[in-house]
Design a protein around this motif. Structure first.
Motif, PDB file in Angstrom:
ATOM      1  N   VAL A 168      -4.123  43.654  46.280  1.00 48.14           N
ATOM      2  CA  VAL A 168      -4.670  44.795  45.121  1.00 48.14           C
ATOM      3  C   VAL A 168      -4.075  45.623  44.861  1.00 48.14           C
ATOM      4  N   LYS A 169      -4.163  46.579  46.195  1.00 48.75           N
ATOM      5  CA  LYS A 169      -3.673  47.751  46.014  1.00 48.75           C
ATOM      6  C   LYS A 169      -2.405  48.035  45.242  1.00 48.75           C
ATOM      7  N   LEU A 170      -1.346  46.345  46.161  1.00 43.10           N
ATOM      8  CA  LEU A 170       0.304  46.397  45.760  1.00 43.10           C
ATOM      9  C   LEU A 170       0.102  46.390  43.425  1.00 43.10           C
ATOM     10  N   GLY A 171      -1.092  45.238  44.050  1.00 41.07           N
ATOM     11  CA  GLY A 171      -0.565  45.048  42.181  1.00 41.07           C
ATOM     12  C   GLY A 171      -1.560  46.084  41.106  1.00 41.07           C
ATOM     13  N   VAL A 172      -2.033  46.746  41.609  1.00 42.20           N
ATOM     14  CA  VAL A 172      -2.524  48.436  40.954  1.00 42.20           C
ATOM     15  C   VAL A 172      -1.105  48.923  40.874  1.00 42.20           C
ATOM     16  N   GLN A 173      -1.187  49.173  41.583  1.00 42.02           N
ATOM     17  CA  GLN A 173       0.367  49.984  42.007  1.00 42.02           C
ATOM     18  C   GLN A 173       1.063  49.516  40.725  1.00 42.02           C
ATOM     19  N   SER A 210       1.747  46.313  38.965  1.00 41.20           N
ATOM     20  CA  SER A 210       1.197  45.319  38.264  1.00 41.20           C
ATOM     21  C   SER A 210       0.284  45.697  37.061  1.00 41.20           C
ATOM     22  N   LEU A 211      -0.148  47.089  37.155  1.00 38.26           N
ATOM     23  CA  LEU A 211      -0.993  47.355  36.374  1.00 38.26           C
ATOM     24  C   LEU A 211      -0.388  48.649  35.958  1.00 38.26           C
ATOM     25  N   TRP A 212       0.220  49.703  36.261  1.00 37.66           N
ATOM     26  CA  TRP A 212      -0.272  51.078  36.646  1.00 37.66           C
ATOM     27  C   TRP A 212       1.665  50.777  35.775  1.00 37.66           C
ATOM     28  N   GLY A 213       1.573  50.619  36.670  1.00 44.30           N
ATOM     29  CA  GLY A 213       3.622  50.904  36.784  1.00 44.30           C
ATOM     30  C   GLY A 213       4.082  49.758  35.616  1.00 44.30           C
ATOM     31  N   GLY A 214       3.570  47.877  35.000  1.00 49.19           N
ATOM     32  CA  GLY A 214       3.117  47.870  34.009  1.00 49.19           C
ATOM     33  C   GLY A 214       3.229  48.046  33.315  1.00 49.19           C
ATOM     34  N   THR A 215       1.930  48.856  32.545  1.00 50.59           N
ATOM     35  CA  THR A 215       2.049  49.706  31.400  1.00 50.59           C
ATOM     36  C   THR A 215       3.208  50.348  30.635  1.00 50.59           C
ATOM     37  N   VAL A 216       3.471  51.161  32.039  1.00 54.90           N
ATOM     38  CA  VAL A 216       4.559  52.348  31.754  1.00 54.90           C
ATOM     39  C   VAL A 216       5.791  51.698  31.135  1.00 54.90           C
ATOM     40  N   ILE A 217       5.952  50.474  31.955  1.00 52.13           N
ATOM     41  CA  ILE A 217       7.793  49.500  31.269  1.00 52.13           C
ATOM     42  C   ILE A 217       7.104  48.792  30.059  1.00 52.13           C
ATOM     43  N   LEU A 275       5.699  49.706  53.231  1.00 54.26           N
ATOM     44  CA  LEU A 275       6.279  47.902  52.921  1.00 54.26           C
ATOM     45  C   LEU A 275       7.921  48.742  51.783  1.00 54.26           C
ATOM     46  N   VAL A 276       7.126  49.891  51.140  1.00 58.01           N
ATOM     47  CA  VAL A 276       8.181  50.365  50.361  1.00 58.01           C
ATOM     48  C   VAL A 276       8.922  51.022  50.687  1.00 58.01           C
ATOM     49  N   ARG A 277       9.084  52.173  51.808  1.00 58.10           N
ATOM     50  CA  ARG A 277       9.787  52.831  51.856  1.00 58.10           C
ATOM     51  C   ARG A 277      10.426  53.060  53.782  1.00 58.10           C
ATOM     52  N   GLU A 278       9.947  51.871  54.428  1.00 56.77           N
ATOM     53  CA  GLU A 278      10.341  51.436  55.116  1.00 56.77           C
ATOM     54  C   GLU A 278      11.110  49.912  55.347  1.00 56.77           C
ATOM     55  N   ALA A 279      10.816  49.232  54.459  1.00 58.56           N
ATOM     56  CA  ALA A 279      10.703  47.689  54.839  1.00 58.56           C
ATOM     57  C   ALA A 279      11.827  47.212  53.397  1.00 58.56           C
ATOM     58  N   GLY A 280      12.205  48.517  52.768  1.00 57.69           N
ATOM     59  CA  GLY A 280      12.900  49.009  51.522  1.00 57.69           C
ATOM     60  C   GLY A 280      12.276  47.849  50.298  1.00 57.69           C
ATOM     61  N   ILE A 281      11.254  47.592  50.266  1.00 56.61           N
ATOM     62  CA  ILE A 281      11.222  46.116  48.782  1.00 56.61           C
ATOM     63  C   ILE A 281      10.308  47.425  47.857  1.00 56.61           C
ATOM     64  N   ARG A 282      11.216  46.860  46.803  1.00 56.44           N
ATOM     65  CA  ARG A 282      10.671  47.575  45.304  1.00 56.44           C
ATOM     66  C   ARG A 282      10.305  46.675  45.154  1.00 56.44           C
ATOM     67  N   PRO A 283       9.076  47.124  44.338  1.00 58.55           N
ATOM     68  CA  PRO A 283       8.217  46.164  43.970  1.00 58.55           C
ATOM     69  C   PRO A 283       8.237  46.357  42.064  1.00 58.55           C
ATOM     70  N   LEU A 284       7.846  47.311  41.646  1.00 54.68           N
ATOM     71  CA  LEU A 284       8.709  47.014  40.058  1.00 54.68           C
ATOM     72  C   LEU A 284       9.886  46.757  40.027  1.00 54.68           C
ATOM     73  N   SER A 285      10.394  47.207  40.395  1.00 57.23           N
ATOM     74  CA  SER A 285      12.697  46.714  40.688  1.00 57.23           C
ATOM     75  C   SER A 285      11.899  45.104  40.522  1.00 57.23           C
ATOM     76  N   LEU A 286      11.339  44.069  41.391  1.00 57.12           N
ATOM     77  CA  LEU A 286      11.902  42.954  41.692  1.00 57.12           C
ATOM     78  C   LEU A 286      10.988  42.713  39.770  1.00 57.12           C
ATOM     79  N   MET A 287       9.652  43.468  39.776  1.00 61.79           N
ATOM     80  CA  MET A 287       8.829  43.165  38.534  1.00 61.79           C
ATOM     81  C   MET A 287       9.866  43.156  37.146  1.00 61.79           C
ATOM     82  N   ASP A 288      10.630  44.064  37.362  1.00 64.51           N
ATOM     83  CA  ASP A 288      11.091  44.400  35.637  1.00 64.51           C
ATOM     84  C   ASP A 288      12.656  42.979  36.098  1.00 64.51           C
TER      85      ASP A 288
END
Length: 690
Positions: A142-147, A149-156, A107-120
């Motif tokens: 859920v795995k996307l959310g962990v990566q 919403s949670l891990w990425g979300g805490t950093v930003i 989803l990220v590397r082939e479809a080109g979706i960048r979830p953290l950029s979208l969330m930001d």
């Protein structure tokens, strides 16, 4: 007179018969007697005008889908083109985890979706992707959310610019898979009670992360067992005091970035112990693990320092004056996880209702003697199971869209009132919607009989994967208590003359208007136009909430004198939970009514009005004892509400196929052979080899 009396009896019987055929015929309005067949709409002239004659699926879909349907279709089309990424019905835990990671990577590397950029940049687009990923496989969502919403979300959200520069791109492109290490074996919801420590060592300019006892082992940490390379670890920040003073100072819970595996070799790093939490009831595509830290040293810069920072010489600074304020600000930045869960839970409910409704239209059984069998959805009992649920799904859809919009506004404005509003609303909706969906999944399975028990028809998988939604990101009972506590705070502010946040605006109106004796005339009105009036419906919901709020405030004040604050709260706990649920239902109804009134197409608006009325009256009927106990609804009105609820379920049944089609769920998401739009039996038999 005798002749008039003889004539009144048959007239009464005729009137009763007309009420059975048309629940809108009501003596309270003094209307003329009219026999109207159920299929003709009923409800008096005004109600007949409101009842739509047909449903345009395209119009309804267009109104519901929102501005980010395009990116969702992009996700669906990508996975439809990659069948090798589909999750099998029967799959072992280890295989499921690897499939899930491949799905996320693709989803990220082939479809080109960048979830953290979208969330930001645009949180509502991020939540649309999260919903679509959950449609492919709830474990993927859920795995996307962990990566992100949670891990990425805490950093930003909890870090500062230096953390963003160092980690943002690696998290976004999945080079830095990570975890959210908050929950401990002995502490979950009580985050302030966490025992993991981060002790500052001024000689080396490092924090030392320690697990002081088995109860402090980080538990149920998503991404930890197999794939994670970093963890955001929540721990108590311990500062050594000056030598002459001795001892140490506990600065409260803070978040720290802790590497847990080598970026190149993937080997577990020294001082870190990782164990697999094992096979779960559901969500086995997510690799949950347990973490223990033994004197793990990390640089001082790994403190996520937005709300509290530490200089090299050990001086602590914060823009917030107290431990409690820092803690509240930290948790306040993490509400995005709850927003995502509420939003995703509604999408799970859509899938279940769609499968159950389509099958109930397809399956025929029994019928009048010597006549064809009828669809099981033609039975009143089946309508009673599924049609209020369908109405509730629409209600939740519009309310969670509102929640996402409020969250996006919060991230842009950082307005304190909006922050408080989103915190309480996300807690309440997450708890209410996930509990409702969990119960509904079982009802949908039962509504499909034996075929609902086949794994391929999804109910078991959906039920097991969704069940944990009631627990993670805050246990539902705890979250409802947060809502109740906020209501009591707002109630207190009301009488101090303070301002109220957006969700509680109805408390601005005089409590007396809700708490005075009900109007004896209004309590007896039973005409359809009155019962379908949104003002009556909303007043009924808010009246109940206001009475519950006022009565629990009195009870807590009384019990506090003898039991103390904690004892009084515990004595009134069930009352408080009922209050919170009542308030959330009021918000849901208000947002549904808004959505109906905003709809530009008249026929679509009529369909939504029908669903909204069913949602409102069904909820009132389910709690009719409360309304009867306070004489808000007289016995005749209660009967009219019950009758109209059944009749509205019958009317909604007439549009059931179009209403579930309007969810616009591709076959990739629905998947169940019995839930296909056409040739369901054919696909079902083909699946098992015929």
């Amino acid at each position: 007179m005798a002749k008039e009396g003889e004539g009144e009896a048959p007239l009464r019987r005729l009137r009763l018969l007309s009420l059975h055929l048309d629940p809108s015929s009501s003596s309270s309005y003094g209307g003329s007697l009219a026999l109207v067949p159920c299929g003709g709409g009923g409800g008096g002239a005004a109600a007949r005008r409101r009842r739509p004659s047909a449903v345009s699926v395209a119009e309804l879909t267009e109104y519901m889908r929102g501005r980010h349907r395009g990116i969702q279709m992009r996700v669906f089309e990508f996975f439809a083109s990659r069948p090798e990424l589909a999750t099998p019905v029967e799959v072992a835990t280890a295989e499921h985890r690897e499939i899930c990671m491949r799905q996320l990577s693709a989803l990220v590397r082939e479809a080109g979706i960048r979830p953290l950029s979208l969330m930001d940049d645009d949180p509502s687009a991020y939540f649309a992707v999260l919903e679509a990923a959950g449609g492919v496989d709830i474990s993927l969502g859920v795995k996307l959310g962990v990566q992100y919403s949670l891990w990425g979300g805490t950093v930003i959200n909890l870090g500062t610019e230096k953390h963003r520069e160092k980690y943002f791109d690696g998290i976004d492109n999945l080079d830095y898979p990570g975890c959210f290490a908050m929950t401990e074996l002995h502490h979950g919801s009580n985050v302030q009670g966490l025992q993991t420590t981060a002790t500052f060592d001024p000689l080396t300019d490092e924090f030392i992360i320690d697990t002081p006892n088995d109860g402090a082992i980080k538990w149920w940490i998503g991404n930890a067992a197999v794939h994670g390379k970093f963890a955001t670890v929540f721990a108590k920040l311990i500062l050594p005091l000056q030598e002459e003073a001795g001892g140490s100072a506990d600065m409260g819970v803070h978040a720290f970035i802790v590497p847990i595996r080598d970026l190149k070799t993937h080997a577990v790093l020294p001082g870190i112990e990782i164990h697999d939490c094992g096979h779960k009831i559901g969500l086995n595509g997510v690799d949950n693990g347990a973490l223990r830290f033994r004197s793990v040293r990390i640089p001082r810069d790994n403190l996520l320092n937005r709300f509290g920072d530490l200089s090299k010489d050990g001086k602590y600074t914060s823009p917030l004056p107290t431990v409690n304020k820092r803690f509240a600000a930290t948790l306040g930045e993490l509400v995005g996880g709850r927003v995502g869960i509420a939003y995703t839970s509604v999408s799970v409910l859509k899938v279940a209702v769609t499968i159950a409704t389509r099958y109930s239209l397809l399956r025929h059984q029994f019928g009048p003697p010597k006549e064809p069998e009828v669809s099981i959805l033609d039975y009143q009992s089946h309508q009673h199971k599924l049609m209020p649920m369908l109405a509730s799904t629409y209600a939740f859809h519009f309310t969670t869209l509102y929640l996402v919009d409020k969250y996006s506004e919060m991230k842009k404005s950082h307005d304190d009132d909006v922050v408080a509003d989103v915190h309480a609303l996300s807690a309440g909706l997450k708890a209410y919607v996930t509990s409702y969906t969990a119960k509904s999944l079982s009802v949908c399975r039962e509504a499909c009989g034996g075929h609902g028990y086949a794994a391929v028809n999804r109910f078991g998988i959906l039920r097991n994967d969704h069940d944990i939604f009631q627990t993670f990101e805050g246990d539902n009972t705890v979250l409802l208590q947060q809502v109740a506590a906020d209501l009591l705070k707002q109630y207190k502010e009301k009488f101090k003359g303070g301002t109220l946040t957006v969700t509680w605006n109805y408390l601005r109106e005089s409590m007396a208007s809700y708490l005075s004796q009900p109007n004896p005339v209004t309590t007896r009105w039973e005409g359809t136009d009155h019962l379908r009036d949104p003002n009556f419906q909303l007043d009924a919901f808010r009246y109940r909430t206001s009475r519950l709020l006022q009565s629990v405030a009195v009870r807590i004040r009384k019990h506090t004198k003898t039991l103390g604050g904690f004892g009084a709260w515990n004595r009134c706990l069930n009352h408080l939970l009922t209050l919170a649920e009542s308030h959330i239902e009021s918000v849901i109804l208000a947002k549904f009514i808004d959505a109906v009134q905003r709809c530009p197409d008249e026929n679509t608006r009529g369909v939504l009005k029908l669903l909204c009325d069913l949602y409102a009256l069904d909820r009132i009927w389910k709690d009719i004892g409360t309304y009867r106990n306070v004489d808000y609804v007289a016995p005749n009105k209660a009967k009219a509400i019950h009758k109209l609820t059944e009749y509205l379920s019958f009317q909604v049944r007439g549009f059931a196929r179009e209403l579930v089609d309007a969810f616009d769920l591709p076959d990739l998401v629905t998947r169940a052979p019995i839930g296909m739009q056409s040739e369901a039996y054919s696909q079902y038999t083909q699946y098992i080899g015929f």
